[in-house]
Motif scaffolding. Structure first.
Motif, mmCIF file in Angstrom:
data_model
loop_
_atom_site.group_PDB
_atom_site.id
_atom_site.type_symbol
_atom_site.label_atom_id
_atom_site.label_comp_id
_atom_site.label_asym_id
_atom_site.label_seq_id
_atom_site.Cartn_x
_atom_site.Cartn_y
_atom_site.Cartn_z
ATOM 1 N N ALA A 271 0.840 -1.197 0.000
ATOM 2 C CA ALA A 271 0.000 0.000 0.000
ATOM 3 C C ALA A 271 0.872 1.243 0.000
ATOM 4 C CB ALA A 271 -0.916 0.012 1.220
ATOM 5 N N THR A 272 0.356 2.332 -0.533
ATOM 6 C CA THR A 272 1.009 3.620 -0.369
ATOM 7 C C THR A 272 0.684 4.124 1.032
ATOM 8 O OG1 THR A 272 -0.907 4.552 -1.542
ATOM 9 C CG2 THR A 272 1.138 4.290 -2.788
ATOM 10 N N PRO A 273 1.531 4.996 1.600
ATOM 11 C CA PRO A 273 1.423 5.322 3.021
ATOM 12 C C PRO A 273 0.084 5.874 3.490
ATOM 13 C CG PRO A 273 3.568 6.002 2.193
ATOM 14 C CD PRO A 273 2.756 5.592 0.995
ATOM 15 N N THR A 274 -0.392 6.965 2.875
ATOM 16 C CA THR A 274 -1.592 7.634 3.363
ATOM 17 C C THR A 274 -2.553 7.882 2.206
ATOM 18 O OG1 THR A 274 -0.291 8.779 5.045
ATOM 19 C CG2 THR A 274 -2.451 9.675 4.589
ATOM 20 N N PRO A 275 -3.839 7.509 2.364
ATOM 21 C CA PRO A 275 -4.466 6.877 3.520
ATOM 22 C C PRO A 275 -4.456 5.357 3.474
ATOM 23 C CG PRO A 275 -6.168 7.463 1.974
ATOM 24 C CD PRO A 275 -4.854 7.891 1.343
ATOM 25 N N HIS A 276 -4.023 4.793 2.341
ATOM 26 C CA HIS A 276 -4.162 3.356 2.131
ATOM 27 C C HIS A 276 -3.462 2.536 3.207
ATOM 28 C CE1 HIS A 276 -4.459 5.480 -1.752
ATOM 29 N NE2 HIS A 276 -5.433 4.619 -2.005
ATOM 30 N N PHE A 300 4.850 1.273 0.058
ATOM 31 C CA PHE A 300 5.638 1.738 -1.073
ATOM 32 C C PHE A 300 5.313 3.202 -1.318
ATOM 33 C CE2 PHE A 300 5.356 -2.796 -1.619
ATOM 34 C CZ PHE A 300 6.586 -3.172 -2.133
ATOM 35 N N THR A 301 6.248 3.905 -1.921
ATOM 36 C CA THR A 301 6.049 5.340 -2.115
ATOM 37 C C THR A 301 5.849 5.714 -3.577
ATOM 38 O OG1 THR A 301 8.456 5.631 -2.191
ATOM 39 C CG2 THR A 301 7.385 5.914 -0.060
ATOM 40 N N ASP A 302 5.643 4.714 -4.438
ATOM 41 C CA ASP A 302 5.402 5.009 -5.844
ATOM 42 C C ASP A 302 4.217 4.184 -6.321
ATOM 43 O OD1 ASP A 302 6.994 2.540 -5.796
ATOM 44 O OD2 ASP A 302 6.962 2.730 -7.974
ATOM 45 N N TYR A 303 3.861 4.337 -7.586
ATOM 46 C CA TYR A 303 2.687 3.659 -8.141
ATOM 47 C C TYR A 303 3.056 2.456 -9.020
ATOM 48 C CZ TYR A 303 -0.640 7.384 -6.834
ATOM 49 O OH TYR A 303 -1.451 8.255 -6.152
ATOM 50 N N VAL A 304 4.318 2.068 -9.036
ATOM 51 C CA VAL A 304 4.737 0.951 -9.891
ATOM 52 C C VAL A 304 5.072 -0.293 -9.076
ATOM 53 C CG1 VAL A 304 6.414 0.182 -11.607
ATOM 54 C CG2 VAL A 304 5.574 2.546 -11.661
ATOM 55 N N LYS A 305 5.909 -0.138 -8.055
ATOM 56 C CA LYS A 305 6.382 -1.292 -7.292
ATOM 57 C C LYS A 305 5.263 -2.105 -6.633
ATOM 58 C CE LYS A 305 10.100 -2.430 -6.474
ATOM 59 N NZ LYS A 305 10.982 -3.417 -7.125
ATOM 60 N N PRO A 306 4.162 -1.493 -6.141
ATOM 61 C CA PRO A 306 3.125 -2.330 -5.513
ATOM 62 C C PRO A 306 2.534 -3.371 -6.463
ATOM 63 C CG PRO A 306 2.814 -0.040 -4.891
ATOM 64 C CD PRO A 306 3.867 -0.056 -5.968
ATOM 65 N N ASN A 307 2.320 -2.997 -7.717
ATOM 66 C CA ASN A 307 1.795 -3.961 -8.688
ATOM 67 C C ASN A 307 2.858 -4.974 -9.094
ATOM 68 O OD1 ASN A 307 -0.937 -3.407 -8.992
ATOM 69 N ND2 ASN A 307 -0.597 -1.805 -10.514
ATOM 70 N N GLU A 308 4.091 -4.523 -9.236
ATOM 71 C CA GLU A 308 5.166 -5.460 -9.558
ATOM 72 C C GLU A 308 5.341 -6.477 -8.437
ATOM 73 O OE1 GLU A 308 8.674 -3.214 -10.386
ATOM 74 O OE2 GLU A 308 8.096 -2.806 -12.470
ATOM 75 N N ALA A 309 5.286 -6.004 -7.195
ATOM 76 C CA ALA A 309 5.437 -6.903 -6.048
ATOM 77 C C ALA A 309 4.308 -7.921 -6.003
ATOM 78 C CB ALA A 309 5.473 -6.089 -4.755
ATOM 79 N N LEU A 310 3.090 -7.492 -6.354
ATOM 80 C CA LEU A 310 1.944 -8.406 -6.370
ATOM 81 C C LEU A 310 2.089 -9.420 -7.504
ATOM 82 C CD1 LEU A 310 -0.820 -9.337 -5.429
ATOM 83 C CD2 LEU A 310 -1.848 -7.501 -6.792
ATOM 84 N N ALA A 311 2.426 -8.952 -8.682
ATOM 85 C CA ALA A 311 2.559 -9.847 -9.830
ATOM 86 C C ALA A 311 3.660 -10.883 -9.610
ATOM 87 C CB ALA A 311 2.844 -9.038 -11.091
ATOM 88 N N ASN A 312 4.701 -10.490 -8.879
ATOM 89 C CA ASN A 312 5.834 -11.382 -8.658
ATOM 90 C C ASN A 312 5.667 -12.274 -7.438
ATOM 91 O OD1 ASN A 312 7.179 -10.222 -10.854
ATOM 92 N ND2 ASN A 312 8.033 -8.605 -9.585
ATOM 93 N N GLY A 313 4.579 -12.088 -6.687
ATOM 94 C CA GLY A 313 4.340 -12.928 -5.525
ATOM 95 C C GLY A 313 5.028 -12.467 -4.261
ATOM 96 N N ASP A 314 5.603 -11.244 -4.263
ATOM 97 C CA ASP A 314 6.234 -10.728 -3.053
ATOM 98 C C ASP A 314 5.204 -10.325 -2.009
ATOM 99 O OD1 ASP A 314 8.855 -11.008 -4.003
ATOM 100 O OD2 ASP A 314 8.755 -9.100 -5.063
ATOM 101 N N VAL A 315 4.002 -9.989 -2.453
ATOM 102 C CA VAL A 315 2.893 -9.669 -1.550
ATOM 103 C C VAL A 315 1.660 -10.410 -2.032
ATOM 104 C CG1 VAL A 315 3.827 -7.391 -0.951
ATOM 105 C CG2 VAL A 315 2.232 -7.606 -2.867
ATOM 106 N N ASP A 316 0.638 -10.466 -1.185
ATOM 107 C CA ASP A 316 -0.586 -11.204 -1.512
ATOM 108 C C ASP A 316 -1.676 -10.324 -2.108
ATOM 109 O OD1 ASP A 316 0.356 -13.727 -0.289
ATOM 110 O OD2 ASP A 316 0.233 -12.581 1.571
ATOM 111 N N ALA A 317 -1.616 -9.031 -1.848
ATOM 112 C CA ALA A 317 -2.636 -8.101 -2.341
ATOM 113 C C ALA A 317 -2.045 -6.701 -2.299
ATOM 114 C CB ALA A 317 -3.895 -8.176 -1.484
ATOM 115 N N ASN A 318 -2.706 -5.777 -2.977
ATOM 116 C CA ASN A 318 -2.294 -4.384 -2.814
ATOM 117 C C ASN A 318 -3.515 -3.476 -2.791
ATOM 118 O OD1 ASN A 318 -2.934 -3.429 -5.525
ATOM 119 N ND2 ASN A 318 -0.982 -4.253 -6.262
ATOM 120 N N PHE A 319 -3.321 -2.296 -2.208
ATOM 121 C CA PHE A 319 -4.393 -1.318 -2.072
ATOM 122 C C PHE A 319 -3.774 0.059 -2.241
ATOM 123 C CE2 PHE A 319 -6.998 1.102 1.311
ATOM 124 C CZ PHE A 319 -7.828 1.645 0.356
#
Length: 506
Positions: A271-276, A300-319
Motif C-alpha cells: 500500500a502507499t502510506p496515506t491513507p491506504h 511503497f512510495t510510488d505507483y509501480v512497485k506495488p503492482n510489480e510486487a503483487l505480480a511477482n508474488g512478493d505480496v498477496d494483495a495491494n491497495f
C-alpha cells in the motif's frame, strides 16, 4: 508522530541498514579482492600478463561502476527475485548493493596493490616464489592498510546506497525517511534518520581509520600480530570471520522472519502510506485477529512497485490504485491482476498557493499534474471540465497532452504523482491525487480550488490480487474487513475527504 511510535521504526531501519550494508560489504570483499588483484597481475609486465583478460575484467568493472545505484537496483529486479525469492525489503536490497559494491571495491583494491613496491615483487620471484606467494606474501600484506582504507570508503558509500534503496521498497533508514519523513511530512523523523546515518558513517570511518593507523605502524600492535605464529593468526581470522557471518545471518533472519502467526492466516498487503497504508494498519491492528487473519503492511512510495510486487508474488494483495490504473498496468506489463472490492474514492483536485479561485487561472500560468497514464488523463479531464483547456472530441479516460485541442495558454508540467503537492511552491497550481494531498497535510474539501465529482466516479480505489487468488478465503475475509462498518467509521473520522465506496468490483 510521537517518539514512542517512531522509535521502533527507527531502530528496525537502523538494524536493517547495518545488516544490508554488512552483507554487501562482505560480498564486496569476496568478489572485489580477486578482481582487483587480477587487474594488476594481468597488466603489462606483471606475472600473469594477459591483455585480453585484463581488458575484459576492466570493462566489466567499469560497466558496474558507471550505473547509478537506483537504476541498477531496478534493472536487477528479476535477477534479485530469482536469486533470493523476493525483490523488496532487506533481502531484496542486499543483492544490488553487493553487485554495485564489487566493482567499486575492485578498483580500490587495484589502486592499493599497484602502490606496493615493484622491487619487493621482483625479490620474491628471484627467490623462486610463485604467483601465489607473490600475492599472499608480498602484495596483499603490504597493501593491507590501503585495502582497509578502501573497504572503509566502500562501506560508507554503501550506507548512502542503502538509503536510496528505501525509495523502491528496500527497507532500512532510507525507507523510514521516505515513508514517514517525506510522504507524511514528518520533519522530526527525517531529521532523526539523517542524524542516525551521520552517526553510522562517522562510526564506520573512525573504526576504519583506527585499523589503518594500526596496520601502518609496524613497530607496535601490527608488528606483534605479524610476529604471531601463522596457525594463531589463521585461527583468530577464522573465528572472527565465522562470528561476523553468524551475527549477520542471525540478525538478517530475525529481521526478515514473518513471526509465528499461530493458526491465523497471514496476508501481506502492499500500500502507499496515506491513507491506504493507514487504513490497512487499522484493519490489521483492530479487526484482523478476531477474523483469524494476520495482516502485514508493506508500504511503497510510488505507483509501480506495488503492482510489480503483487505480480511477482512478493505480496498477496495491494491497495493503492483505481481500476483504470490497474487495467493500464495489466495491458502494458502483460499481467493478470484483478480487483476484488472497492474501498474509497479520493477525488483528484486542483490546488494553489497563489490564487483563491480556479477562475483566476489562465494564460501564462503553469500547472503541475501527475505523469502516469491514467492520472494524467484524469487531470486533463478535470481541466477540461473547468474550461481551462479543451480536449479533442471523443477523448477517453487515457487522455494525454497530445489530445489537447486548446491549452488556453497554460503551461502543463507533468510530474511523478508524489511530487505534485511539493511543486505548489514553484507553480501556479497543481493537480494532486487525494492520497498525496492528505499526506501533504492538505484537506481536499477545504483546500482544493475544485475537486472532481464523486458521483459516478470511475476511479474507485480497490483491493487487487492475482486472478487465481480472487476467491481465496483469506482474501475474501480481508475484503469484508476493509468494507466493514468499523473501517468506514475510521475512514470518515481520519480521512473525511475520502469517500467510502464499498462492494464487489469486477
Amino acid at each position: 508522530m510521537n517518539w514512542s511510535e517512531i522509535r521502533p521504526e527507527l531502530l528496525t531501519g537502523l538494524y536493517e541498514t547495518v545488516a544490508m550494508v554488512g552483507w554487501a560489504s562482505l560480498i564486496a570483499v569476496i568478489g572485489g579482492v580477486p578482481l582487483g588483484v587480477l587487474l594488476v597481475l594481468t597488466d603489462r609486465g606483471r606475472p600473469l600478463q594477459n591483455a585480453l583478460i585484463n581488458k575484459v575484467i576492466g570493462f566489466v568493472v567499469n560497466v558496474g561502476r558507471s550505473l547509478p545505484f537506483i537504476i541498477l537496483m531496478l534493472a536487477l529486479t528479476a535477477f534479485t527475485r530469482a536469486l533470493t525469492g523476493t525483490s523488496i525489503g532487506l533481502t531484496g536490497a542486499i543483492v544490488p548493493l553487493a553487485i554495485s559494491a564489487i566493482p567499486f571495491f575492485a578498483r580500490l583494491v587495484e589502486t592499493a596493490v599497484r602502490e606496493v613496491d615493484g622491487g619487493l615483487v621482483e625479490a620474491v620471484q628471484a627467490m623462486g616464489g610463485s604467483t601465489r606467494t607473490v600475492v599472499f606474501k608480498a602484495l596483499l600484506p603490504q597493501a593491507l592498510p590501503s585495502l582497509v582504507a578502501g573497504l572503509t570508503t566502500t562501506v560508507v558509500a554503501l550506507i548512502g546506497y542503502s538509503a536510496m534503496a528505501g525509495a523502491v521498497g528496500g527497507g532500512g533508514l532510507g525507507d523510514v525517511a521516505i515513508r514517514y519523513g517525506y510522504q507524511r511530512y514528518e520533519g522530526g523523523v527525517m531529521l532523526a534518520t539523517v542524524v542516525l546515518l551521520v552517526v553510522l558513517v562517522n562510526v564506520v570511518q573512525l573504526i576504519g581509520d583506527f585499523f589503518v593507523r594500526t596496520l601502518s605502524d609496524r613497530t607496535t600492535r601490527s608488528a606483534a600480530w605479524l610476529r604471531a605464529p601463522r596457525r594463531t593468526r589463521t585461527t583468530v581470522t577464522a573465528v572472527a570471520s565465522v562470528g561476523l557471518v553468524g551475527a549477520l545471518t542471525a540478525g538478517t533472519l530475525g529481521l526478515t522472519s514473518e513471526g509465528d502467526a499461530g493458526s491465523d492466516e497471514t496476508i501481506t498487503v502492499a500500500a502507499t502510506p496515506t491513507p491506504h497504508g493507514d487504513i490497512v494498519k487499522f484493519v490489521a491492528d483492530n479487526l484482523a485477529k478476531d477474523a483469524g487473519l494476520k495482516v502485514e503492511v508493506k508500504e511503497f512510495t510510488d505507483y509501480v512497485k506495488p503492482n510489480e510486487a503483487l505480480a511477482n508474488g512478493d505480496v498477496d494483495a495491494n491497495f493503492f490504485q483505481h481500476v483504470p490504473f490497474l487495467d493500464d498496468f495489466n495491458k502494458k506489463k502483460h499481467t493478470d491482476l484483478v480487483p476484488t472490492v472497492g474501498i474509497l474514492v479520493e477525488p483528484i483536485g486542483i490546488y494553489s498557493k497563489s490564487v483563491d479561485d480556479v477562475s483566476a487561472l489562465g494564460s501564462g500560468d503553469t500547472i503541475a499534474l501527475p505523469n502516469d497514464t491514467t492520472n494524467e488523463g484524469r487531470a486533463l479531464h478535470l481541466l477540461d471540465d473547468q474550461g481551462l483547456i479543451k480536449l479533442k472530441k471523443g477523448t477517453g479516460l487515457d487522455a494525454s497532452l497530445n489530445d489537447i485541442a486548446d491549452d488556453g495558454g497554460l503551461t502543463l508540467k507533468p510530474l511523478e504523482a508524489a511530487q505534485t503537492p511539493r511543486a505548489l511552491e514553484d507553480v501556479d497550481a497543481a493537480i494532486v491525487n487525494g492520497n498525496y494531498a492528505i499526506g501533504a497535510g492538505l484537506t481536499p474539501k477545504k483546500d482544493a480550488l475544485v475537486l472532481e465529482k464523486a458521483k459516478g466516479n470511475p476511479y474507485i480505489n480497490i483491493l487487487a490480487v492475482k486472478k487465481e487468488d480472487r476467491d481465496d478465503p483469506a482474501i475474501k475475509k480481508l475484503g469484508q474487513l476493509l468494507n466493514s462498518d468499523a473501517t468506514k467509521k475510521f475512514m470518515e473520522k481520519k480521512f473525511p475527504s475520502s469517500i467510502p465506496v464499498f462492494g464487489p468490483v469486477k
